[in-house]
Design a protein around this motif. Sequence first.
Motif: not given
Length: 468
Positions: A28-29, A33-34, A383-386, A401-403
């Motif tokens: 997922g997000e 991100r990592v 900002r959007i983390d998705t 969780l989508l975003a």
Amino acid sequence: MSTAAPAPLPPGRADTPLFRKVLIANRGEIALRVARACRELGIPSVAVHSVADRDSAVVRFADESVQIGPAQPSRSYLDASAVLQAADQTGADAVHPGYGFLSEDPDFADACREAGITLIGPRPEVMATLGDKAAARSLMAGAGLPLLPGSLDPLDTEQARRLAEEIGFPVIVKAVAGGGGRGMTVVHDPDRFTDEFRRTQATAQMLFGDGRVYVEKYLDKARHVEIQVLCDGHGNAVHLGERDCTVQRRHQKLIEESPAPKLPDGMAEEMGRTAVAGALAAGYTGAGTFEFLVDPAGGYYFMEVNCRIQVEHPVTEMVTGIDLVQEQIRIAAGQPLRIGQADVRLRGAAIECRINAEDPDRAFAPAPGTISTFEAPGGPFTRIDTHVYAGYTVPPNYDSLLAKLIVWAPDRDQAIARMRRALGELRVEGRGIHTTARFLDGVLSHSAFQTAHHTTSLIDEILQSRTG
């Protein structure tokens, strides 16, 4: 906390190398991100994935990918042997566990150490102590952190009943091994205590394989505030200010912000100092979060430590200018912290909304399906983390969780307005797909939230008003 602009971070230590390759043991997000943090640091990354996640965005973004099992989490993301086999297969010398799954599993941390692989997180023994909620309470009491009245050790039914009567109802029964809002029961009625206590024991055994529970006083009208800490392996520790996570449903956070509005003067700094003291007492390394409850009278009380990166970490990044995931990686590689406490400055206000694939009109029932339209909001300081995109199928096997939608503004009122504008721009459509975006906009417009007079009961009050 000062609102001056954050000082720039000094360059990293060139004589302390980072990792050859980082395996991302998540989905997922947070996995994406990592992977982005690794890309910026020049470290190749490996994405592991289940069959259900073979089309995930991180699989395309990472330098390598390995399928580790079927859709069931127990046979993929929770399968420590499969994760370690993937690390060995790809030559990864570090594992970033993200949040959830194996991120706070001391047995997995120990298995990484035995395999000669660095887990990007605290040491196994520290994780074990802080993951045991009763042991963590005892340790933090010794470090001088304030606690709610309750037990420092697991209790049997009769011991728990006597203590509950002594400290007064309502009380909360918590699983020693609990986390993520699971394994806890609030008891208001003394006549129901024994049944609820035993039910929580059974739930804890089913969820965590550990039926031990303890009891503490329950604050009915509280705020939930947490402190982000960073600790290196050289005895250095800083806190990065506070986050307010008061907006929750069934102990699951929905909206987070930093700084926490309308705390009593000096409380945020005091909480930060006590969190650092607790982290040093525990021998903590990496990024961690100390969670507190704040009562209406202005007292605050330690709850627990999260031994991982938090879902809501972006709000701290937005107000400090510090990339927490990169700092996790640097610390795990043995580098000392590049900042001291005097270098930490909070600027402006940030808010995060968790956009879940749930239908608020059907008691927040999961709403998986295939996304036909995905339009992310834009504009300044948004900002959007998705990990989702048009054509992506949301699997039913995992967290909804989508975003995470995050905004920054010079002050809280402007941040609320910016978030409401961004939520209005977000479009997530598809067969069977529903999201919590419109519901969250309603929370942001609520007078209690806008004036920062809300407590952890806000969502229940909103839902009751809709049905009443």
